[in-house]
Structures are given as structure tokens and as C-alpha cells.
Design an enzyme around this catalytic site. Structure first.
Site, PDB file in Angstrom:
ATOM      1  N   HIS A  42      -5.861  -3.273  -2.657  1.00 13.62           N
ATOM      2  CA  HIS A  42      -4.671  -2.644  -3.506  1.00 13.62           C
ATOM      3  C   HIS A  42      -3.253  -2.795  -2.826  1.00 13.62           C
ATOM      4  O   HIS A  42      -2.881  -2.091  -2.161  1.00 13.62           O
ATOM      5  CB  HIS A  42      -4.930  -1.076  -3.617  1.00 13.62           C
ATOM      6  CG  HIS A  42      -3.978  -0.374  -4.364  1.00 13.62           C
ATOM      7  ND1 HIS A  42      -3.952   1.214  -4.415  1.00 13.62           N
ATOM      8  CD2 HIS A  42      -3.377  -0.819  -5.509  1.00 13.62           C
ATOM      9  CE1 HIS A  42      -2.911   1.396  -5.154  1.00 13.62           C
ATOM     10  NE2 HIS A  42      -2.535   0.508  -5.901  1.00 13.62           N
ATOM     11  N   ASN A  77      -2.532   6.563  -4.986  1.00 13.90           N
ATOM     12  CA  ASN A  77      -2.061   7.091  -6.455  1.00 13.90           C
ATOM     13  C   ASN A  77      -2.440   8.590  -6.564  1.00 13.90           C
ATOM     14  O   ASN A  77      -2.178   8.876  -7.557  1.00 13.90           O
ATOM     15  CB  ASN A  77      -2.943   6.079  -7.402  1.00 13.90           C
ATOM     16  CG  ASN A  77      -2.064   4.876  -7.512  1.00 13.90           C
ATOM     17  OD1 ASN A  77      -0.617   4.810  -7.301  1.00 13.90           O
ATOM     18  ND2 ASN A  77      -2.918   3.601  -7.652  1.00 13.90           N
ATOM     19  N   GLU A 126      -3.804  -0.878   0.548  1.00 12.16           N
ATOM     20  CA  GLU A 126      -5.003  -0.061   0.647  1.00 12.16           C
ATOM     21  C   GLU A 126      -6.071  -0.802   0.528  1.00 12.16           C
ATOM     22  O   GLU A 126      -6.487  -1.457  -0.585  1.00 12.16           O
ATOM     23  CB  GLU A 126      -4.724   0.981  -0.341  1.00 12.16           C
ATOM     24  CG  GLU A 126      -5.003   2.540  -0.035  1.00 12.16           C
ATOM     25  CD  GLU A 126      -4.851   3.371  -1.071  1.00 12.16           C
ATOM     26  OE1 GLU A 126      -4.466   2.955  -2.397  1.00 12.16           O
ATOM     27  OE2 GLU A 126      -4.881   4.541  -1.007  1.00 12.16           O
ATOM     28  N   SER A 180      -6.003  -0.003  -9.209  1.00 10.44           N
ATOM     29  CA  SER A 180      -5.141   1.245  -8.481  1.00 10.44           C
ATOM     30  C   SER A 180      -6.069   2.572  -8.573  1.00 10.44           C
ATOM     31  O   SER A 180      -5.596   3.491  -8.014  1.00 10.44           O
ATOM     32  CB  SER A 180      -4.015   1.395  -9.352  1.00 10.44           C
ATOM     33  OG  SER A 180      -3.288   0.332  -9.649  1.00 10.44           O
TER      34      SER A 180
HETATM   35  N1  LIG Z   1       2.488  -2.383 -11.503  1.00  9.59           N
HETATM   36  C1  LIG Z   1       2.071  -1.683 -10.354  1.00  9.59           C
HETATM   37  O1  LIG Z   1       3.143  -1.325  -9.523  1.00  9.59           O
HETATM   38  C2  LIG Z   1       0.966  -1.777  -9.663  1.00  9.59           C
HETATM   39  C3  LIG Z   1       0.820  -1.481  -8.199  1.00  9.59           C
HETATM   40  C4  LIG Z   1      -0.611  -1.572  -7.638  1.00  9.59           C
HETATM   41  C5  LIG Z   1      -1.844  -2.059  -8.432  1.00  9.59           C
HETATM   42  N2  LIG Z   1      -1.625  -2.269  -9.747  1.00  9.59           N
HETATM   43  C6  LIG Z   1      -2.637  -2.730 -10.440  1.00  9.59           C
HETATM   44  O2  LIG Z   1      -2.666  -4.028 -10.576  1.00  9.59           O
HETATM   45  C7  LIG Z   1      -3.452  -4.558 -11.716  1.00  9.59           C
HETATM   46  C8  LIG Z   1      -2.468  -5.385 -12.736  1.00  9.59           C
HETATM   47  O3  LIG Z   1      -1.166  -4.678 -13.021  1.00  9.59           O
HETATM   48  P1  LIG Z   1       0.032  -5.239 -13.310  1.00  9.59           P
HETATM   49  O4  LIG Z   1       1.084  -4.214 -13.140  1.00  9.59           O
HETATM   50  O5  LIG Z   1       0.172  -6.646 -12.716  1.00  9.59           O
HETATM   51  O6  LIG Z   1      -0.136  -5.456 -14.778  1.00  9.59           O
HETATM   52  P2  LIG Z   1       0.548  -6.524 -15.949  1.00  9.59           P
HETATM   53  O7  LIG Z   1       0.476  -5.800 -17.122  1.00  9.59           O
HETATM   54  O8  LIG Z   1       1.858  -6.659 -15.495  1.00  9.59           O
HETATM   55  O9  LIG Z   1      -0.368  -7.809 -15.945  1.00  9.59           O
HETATM   56  C9  LIG Z   1      -1.737  -8.039 -16.301  1.00  9.59           C
HETATM   57  C10 LIG Z   1      -1.986  -9.515 -16.446  1.00  9.59           C
HETATM   58  O10 LIG Z   1      -3.327  -9.655 -16.752  1.00  9.59           O
HETATM   59  C11 LIG Z   1      -3.579 -10.510 -17.835  1.00  9.59           C
HETATM   60  N3  LIG Z   1      -4.837 -10.139 -18.219  1.00  9.59           N
HETATM   61  C12 LIG Z   1      -5.263  -9.632 -19.185  1.00  9.59           C
HETATM   62  N4  LIG Z   1      -6.800  -9.811 -19.495  1.00  9.59           N
HETATM   63  C13 LIG Z   1      -7.188 -10.813 -18.791  1.00  9.59           C
HETATM   64  C14 LIG Z   1      -8.281 -11.546 -18.507  1.00  9.59           C
HETATM   65  N5  LIG Z   1      -9.309 -11.442 -19.218  1.00  9.59           N
HETATM   66  N6  LIG Z   1      -8.093 -12.864 -17.888  1.00  9.59           N
HETATM   67  C15 LIG Z   1      -6.853 -13.207 -17.165  1.00  9.59           C
HETATM   68  N7  LIG Z   1      -5.827 -12.224 -17.210  1.00  9.59           N
HETATM   69  C16 LIG Z   1      -5.911 -11.276 -17.971  1.00  9.59           C
HETATM   70  C17 LIG Z   1      -2.541 -10.064 -18.746  1.00  9.59           C
HETATM   71  O11 LIG Z   1      -2.020 -10.987 -19.772  1.00  9.59           O
HETATM   72  C18 LIG Z   1      -1.289  -9.842 -17.957  1.00  9.59           C
HETATM   73  O12 LIG Z   1      -0.591 -11.327 -17.548  1.00  9.59           O
HETATM   74  C19 LIG Z   1      -4.036  -3.044 -12.253  1.00  9.59           C
HETATM   75  O13 LIG Z   1      -4.980  -3.021 -12.045  1.00  9.59           O
HETATM   76  C20 LIG Z   1      -2.757  -2.088 -12.016  1.00  9.59           C
HETATM   77  O14 LIG Z   1      -3.438  -0.970 -11.695  1.00  9.59           O
HETATM   78  C21 LIG Z   1      -0.415  -1.998 -10.358  1.00  9.59           C
END
Ligand SMILES: NC(=O)c1ccc[n+]([C@@H]2O[C@H](COP(=O)([O-])OP(=O)(O)OC[C@H]3O[C@@H](n4cnc5c(N)ncnc54)[C@H](O)[C@@H]3O)[C@@H](O)[C@H]2O)c1
Length: 285
Positions: free
Chosen positions: A141, A191, A153, A120
Site C-alpha cells: 500500500h 485508512n 504499508e 487501500s
Molecule cells: N489515490 C490515492 O491517494 C491512493 C492512495 C493509496 C492507495 N490507493 C489505491 O490505489 C488503487 C488505484 O487508485 P488510483 O487513485 O490510482 O485510481 P485511479 O482512478 O487514478 O486509476 C485507476 C486506473 O486503473 C485503470 N484500470 C481500471 N480497470 C483496469 C483493468 N482492468 N486493467 C488495467 N487498468 C485498469 C483505470 O483506467 C485507471 O487508469 C486503488 O486500489 C486505491 O484505493 C489510492
């Protein structure tokens, strides 16, 4: 370059959504996480989401079954990514977690594989620096919830090649999404804006200006937002919000991105939003 196999690293909120739309669009898709229980949780989210589409007659039961048959899970990233044409990393928004993954992907994946990140706001060029193929690293994104939100994005770093950009745009469009290409800068476009809304809303609550219901209500009624800032923060994840703000603040030094103390307290007490069943609405609603 024809994409057949997709690998999604991380099966949380975003990874599961990305894997779902990829499988629905016809790609053999493998979702990777560090523990089987996280993958099971991701698969159950996907089944629920597809089930709702079937219920609302947006897709047929047969399409759901086909999508599920194209979806695979693995806790072995090496095995899952070794023959992937397109990899999307969607793990925690921390450079120290993402960088080792890009180092490993560089070793594992064929040289032509494109390595995308759903970050993000972490610079795509930083992630690319962990590889020997910075021209093949790009930001995709996606927005939350992925199966419903149209916009993606696409973040082109100074070194992302035109070919990588073209393949990525075609791939993301093939998932039924619309794209906007932006430069690689902290928080990108979406963001830079939405994190300030979360931060200011938290400050209003700290100042006791109005209740969270009223803050959400007035924003929805006044600006035609489908959700208020607190409803959205609970859905996005308050830990994700703090990580985003911290990331932009650390990269720019802009005071307005310093996370409001209340946001940090919420994370410290484990009230990180809907994914854990407790967030702003459980504490202040
Ligand atoms: N939540 C949102 O609304 C949103 C929106 C857009 C972008 N993002 C981005 O997307 C990405 C993920 O966010 P999220 O909300 O899905 O997070 P989340 O916490 O829901 O999920 C992250 C997952 O990654 C796994 N993980 C961690 N280390 C790992 C590894 N080494 N190998 C494999 N898996 C691993 C974790 O176990 C977890 O299941 C981030 O970069 C976040 O900024 C999030």
C-alpha cells in the site's frame, strides 16, 4: 528470488507513481491500462514528476532518461505480465474490478511471480482467493504522491508466506521506501484513521461549522499537518475516499465509516478532486 521485471496494472494516480519509482530504482517496468490514452496520461504525469526532480537537482537529467528508457506501456496485460517477476495491481478500489485481474494474472504469470495489490482496504485474502497461489499474494500500500511519500504499508494476509513477505520488503525498500507490516483487516492502519478525518471534515462542512479554508487552516496550524483534510481529499480523489469508507463500512458495519452524504454528492456531480480539476475547493472555496 531476484526481481528484474515489474508489471504495474493501472496507470492512474498510484499506478503511474509506482511505475515511476520502480523504473527509477532500475527495474524494467511495464505499465498496463485499458486504453492507450490512459497510459499516455500516466506517462505524461511521470515525465512531469521526473522533470521536477531534475529542476530541483534531486536527480540528474541522465537518470531521468534512464528511468524513462526502462518504462514501457501496454494495453495487453497478457503480454506485459507473462514474464514479470513482480506484479502490482493499482486499478479502481472495487473488488469486482480487482478480482478478475487476479484471476487473469494467475493464468498469465509464471508460478513464482508475486502478485501484489495497492488496495487501500480490500482484504488481501479476498484477492488471493482468486488465485491458486495465495501464499504469493500480498498488499503493498503505497501512499500518494508515490514519488514523494516515504511510507508503504505492507499487508500480510493469513496465507502470505514469509518468503513473499521478505521479497516484498526487500523490493519496496529498494525503491527508497520505508515499510511497516500490518495485518490484513479492513482499511489496514492508515485508512482506518484518515478516512474518519475526511468523513468528519465533510460533516463539519455540511453543518456549516466553518469554511473549508478555515477547517484546513486550523488543522494545519493546530496539529502541524502539511495539508488540511479538504486539500488532502482533493489530492487523494473524493471517489477514492468514498470507495474506502464504503469498503470499511461494508466489511465491518461500523456506522462511523458510513460516507457523509456530501462526499457522495461530490462524486455524483463529478467533483472528484484534483485529477479532474474540480473538487472541494472549486465548489466551496
Ligand atoms: N489515490 C490515492 O491517494 C491512493 C492512495 C493509496 C492507495 N490507493 C489505491 O490505489 C488503487 C488505484 O487508485 P488510483 O487513485 O490510482 O485510481 P485511479 O482512478 O487514478 O486509476 C485507476 C486506473 O486503473 C485503470 N484500470 C481500471 N480497470 C483496469 C483493468 N482492468 N486493467 C488495467 N487498468 C485498469 C483505470 O483506467 C485507471 O487508469 C486503488 O486500489 C486505491 O484505493 C489510492
Amino acid at each position: 528470488m531476484a526481481i528484474k521485471k515489474v508489471c504495474v496494472i493501472g496507470s492512474g494516480t498510484m499506478g503511474s507513481g509506482i511505475a515511476q519509482v520502480s523504473a527509477q530504482a532500475g527495474y524494467e517496468t511495464t505499465m498496463v491500462d485499458v486504453k492507450q490514452e490512459f497510459l499516455d496520461r500516466g506517462m505524461s504525469t511521470i515525465k512531469k514528476s521526473l522533470g521536477k526532480f531534475v529542476e530541483k537537482e534531486k536527480i540528474k537529467q541522465e537518470e531521468m532518461n534512464k528511468a524513462l528508457a526502462r518504462l514501457h506501456t501496454s494495453i495487453d496485460m497478457e503480454n506485459a505480465a507473462k514474464d514479470a517477476d513482480y506484479v502490482i495491481e493499482a486499478v479502481f478500489e472495487r473488488a469486482e474490478v480487482k478480482l478478475p485481474i487476479f484471476v487473469q494474472l494467475e493464468e498469465i504469470c509464471p508460478t513464482e511471480t508475486i502478485l501484489a495489490s495497492n488496495t487501500s482496504g480490500i482484504p488481501v485474502s479476498l484477492l488471493a482467493s482468486a488465485t491458486k497461489r495465495p501464499n504469493k499474494v500480498i498488499g503493498t500500500h503505497f501512499m500518494n504522491p508515490v514519488p514523494l511519500m516515504k511510507g508503504v504499508e505492507i499487508v500480510k494476509s493469513l496465507l502470505t508466506s514469509e518468503e513473499t513477505l521478505k521479497v516484498s520488503l526487500d523490493f519496496v525498500n529498494s525503491l527508497g521506501k520505508e515499510t511497516v507490516v500490518v495485518k490484513d483487516s479492513p482499511g489496514f492502519v492508515t485508512n482506518r484513521i484518515v478516512t474518519l478525518v475526511f468523513n468528519e471534515a465533510a460533516k463539519l462542512l455540511e453543518e456549516n461549522l466553518a469554511s473549508i479554508e478555515d477547517i484546513d487552516k486550523i488543522e494545519k496550524l493546530s496539529h502541524n499537518w502539511p495539508m488540511g483534510p479538504f486539500e488532502l481529499a482533493d489530492m487523494v480523489g473524493i471517489d477514492v475516499v468514498v470507495d474506502l469508507l464504503e469498503g470499511i463500512y461494508q466489511q465491518t458495519g461500523w456506522e462511523r465509516y458510513k460516507p457523509a452524504p456530501l462526499l457522495k454528492r461530490m462524486v455524483e456531480i463529478g467533483y472528484t478532486g484534483r485529477k479532474v480539476g474540480k473538487g472541494f475547493y472549486q465548489l466551496f472555496g
